[in-house]
Design an enzyme around this catalytic site. Structure first.
Site, PDB file in Angstrom:
ATOM      1  CD  GLU A  52      -8.223   9.791   0.955  1.00 62.02           C
ATOM      2  OE1 GLU A  52      -8.553   8.774   0.316  1.00 62.02           O
ATOM      3  OE2 GLU A  52      -7.415   9.774   1.884  1.00 62.02           O
ATOM      4  NE  ARG A  73      -6.368  -0.742  19.819  1.00 61.57           N
ATOM      5  CZ  ARG A  73      -7.163  -1.466  19.035  1.00 61.57           C
ATOM      6  NH1 ARG A  73      -8.455  -1.197  18.982  1.00 61.57           N
ATOM      7  NH2 ARG A  73      -6.674  -2.443  18.300  1.00 61.57           N
ATOM      8  CG  LEU A 113       5.061  -0.829  16.970  1.00 65.01           C
ATOM      9  CD1 LEU A 113       5.895   0.128  16.130  1.00 65.01           C
ATOM     10  CD2 LEU A 113       5.819  -1.184  18.261  1.00 65.01           C
ATOM     11  N   GLY A 114       1.343  -1.560  14.686  1.00 66.44           N
ATOM     12  CA  GLY A 114       0.778  -2.822  14.212  1.00 66.44           C
ATOM     13  C   GLY A 114       1.660  -3.391  13.108  1.00 66.44           C
ATOM     14  NE  ARG A 115      -2.003  -6.275   9.666  1.00 72.17           N
ATOM     15  CZ  ARG A 115      -3.220  -6.603  10.140  1.00 72.17           C
ATOM     16  NH1 ARG A 115      -3.450  -7.816  10.574  1.00 72.17           N
ATOM     17  NH2 ARG A 115      -4.192  -5.715  10.155  1.00 72.17           N
ATOM     18  CB  ILE A 116       1.668  -0.725   8.314  1.00 72.71           C
ATOM     19  CG1 ILE A 116       0.792  -1.616   7.417  1.00 72.71           C
ATOM     20  CG2 ILE A 116       2.405   0.319   7.472  1.00 72.71           C
ATOM     21  CD1 ILE A 116      -0.396  -0.894   6.769  1.00 72.71           C
ATOM     22  CG  ASP A 174      -0.860   7.938   0.675  1.00 73.93           C
ATOM     23  OD1 ASP A 174      -0.712   8.355  -0.500  1.00 73.93           O
ATOM     24  OD2 ASP A 174      -1.316   6.808   0.938  1.00 73.93           O
ATOM     25  NE  ARG A 179      -8.937   4.086   5.642  1.00 77.34           N
ATOM     26  CZ  ARG A 179      -8.097   3.302   4.951  1.00 77.34           C
ATOM     27  NH1 ARG A 179      -6.906   3.757   4.599  1.00 77.34           N
ATOM     28  NH2 ARG A 179      -8.456   2.101   4.592  1.00 77.34           N
ATOM     29  CG  HIS A 226      -5.688   6.556  -0.098  1.00 78.46           C
ATOM     30  ND1 HIS A 226      -6.815   6.677   0.675  1.00 78.46           N
ATOM     31  CD2 HIS A 226      -5.124   5.362   0.240  1.00 78.46           C
ATOM     32  CE1 HIS A 226      -6.942   5.592   1.435  1.00 78.46           C
ATOM     33  NE2 HIS A 226      -5.928   4.785   1.192  1.00 78.46           N
TER      34      HIS A 226
END
Ligand code: NAP
Ligand code: 8YV
Length: 313
Positions: free
Chosen positions: A260, A174, A151-154, A255, A231, A278
């Site tokens: 990749e 975390r 639950l960070g910026r994105i 994505d 990722r 991606h």
């Protein structure tokens, strides 16, 4: 004064490459394209331009005695050996915030696509199968339970969008974030057991490698969907393939991948997955903003000013 010499370690967005050529002497992937010439130039290289997917290893850093700054065109910098850079006092920068909206948008688009089977429906119409009858029913999104891993910026931007769909939002990270007002679970497994959609949006690297493994997928269950915009390394891809093959989860929308741009046929051939290359930050508007910030970091450094967006300490 002569322009600083920098090395691009990945194939970068062409308008960004043009801007780099204007400001610096750019050696575009010379370490891969022409190792003999690279050996001549390496002592003069003062900057690296990388992408979010780039590897900037300790070995590469060691070959560049004049290196001062590494600028990542992307928020994720898991490919950069930050410890090796710090040991030499080399600044490492990235492009947070400017891509948050786009990545959150694509996360929701993938969630909608896998639940409502949008790519499958498109194929259904194009291939004339509608003539033989309606498509099988899909999964309702509005009001469903969404679990966000990271639950960070994105992650927070995804949560805000999901609120618009009336979804019940829970998360793991975390650290607990009481101010968010969302329900916290201490592990991805505990979270997966309580949700219909599990959205993965942590950084990559060793701290999160295989975080979403067989046990988490089993907890998500046969009616649960996995969405990964983080990722490829965060999800145990062979375990995901097995979970899909055995019907342990309902589907996945991805994505990002383990290796990749290679995506195994075991994923490509399945109807219960949606795949994108991606591309979560790949809009004109956002790539322009990323290019401006990545260039701005290099320019600030070489002008003797503090870099704009260093990676966190
Ligand atoms: P951010 O603000 O740093 O947020 C990362 C979140 O992940 C934080 O909430 C953090 O928890 C959590 N986290 C870290 N390690 C964890 C672990 N071991 N277990 C559970 N949660 C963990 O980063 P961001 O700007 O949201 O970006 C997140 C990532 O998205 C990037 O690093 C990048 O890999 C990926 N990304 C992908 C694309 C794409 O094209 N698909 C584009 C942009 C970004 P705490 O808050 O508790 O520290
Ligand atoms: C980009 C990303 O696709 O920001 C990141 O971490 O993975 C993406 O925004 C990438 O950096 C551009 O190559």
């Amino acid at each position: 004064m002569s322009k600083p010499e920098i090395l691009a370690v990945a194939k970068l967005w062409p308008p960004y490459v043009d801007a780099l050529r204007e400001a610096f002497v750019l050696h575009d992937r010379l370490h891969q394209e022409d190792p003999a010439r690279f050996a001549e130039v390496a002592p003069r290289i003062r900057g690296i331009a990388a992408s979010g997917e780039s590897k900037v290893s300790r070995e590469l850093i060691a070959q560049l005695p004049a290196l001062e700054v590494i600028s990542v065109f992307g928020v994720g910098y898991d490919g950069v050996d930050v410890a090796a850079a710090r040991e030499r006092g080399i600044a490492v920068t990235h492009t947070p915030d400017v891509l948050t909206d786009d990545v959150a948008d694509l996360g929701m688009a993938l969630l909608m696509a896998i639940a409502r089977r949008v790519p499958q429906a498109d194929r259904y119409v194009r291939e004339g199968r509608w003539e033989s009858g309606p498509m099988p029913l899909a999964r309702k999104v509005s009001g469903a339970r969404l679990g966000i891993v990271g639950l960070g910026r994105i992650g927070q931007a995804i949560a805000r969008r999901a609120e618009g769909f009336g979804m019940a939002i829970a998360y793991t990270a975390r650290h607990e974030k009481p101010a968010s007002g969302y329900l916290y679970y201490p592990s991805p497994r505990a979270l997966a057991a309580e949700v219909d959609f599990l959205m993965v949006i942590t950084p990559g690297g060793e701290g999160t490698r295989g975080l979403i493994g067989a046990e988490v997928l089993a907890a998500l269950g046969p009616k649960g969907y996995l969405i990964n915009v983080a990722r490829g390394s965060v999800v145990d891809q062979p375990a995901l393939v097995r979970a899909l093959q055995q019907g342990q989860i309902a589907g996945a929308a991805l994505d990002v991948f383990a290796d990749e741009p290679h995506v195994p046929p075991e994923l490509r051939e399945r109807e219960d997955v949606v795949l994108t290359p991606h591309m979560a930050s790949a809009t004109w508007e956002t790539r322009r903003a990323m290019a401006d910030l990545a260039l701005g970091n290099l320019q600030a450094h070489f002008a003797g000013r503090p870099v704009l967006t260093p990676v966190p300490a």
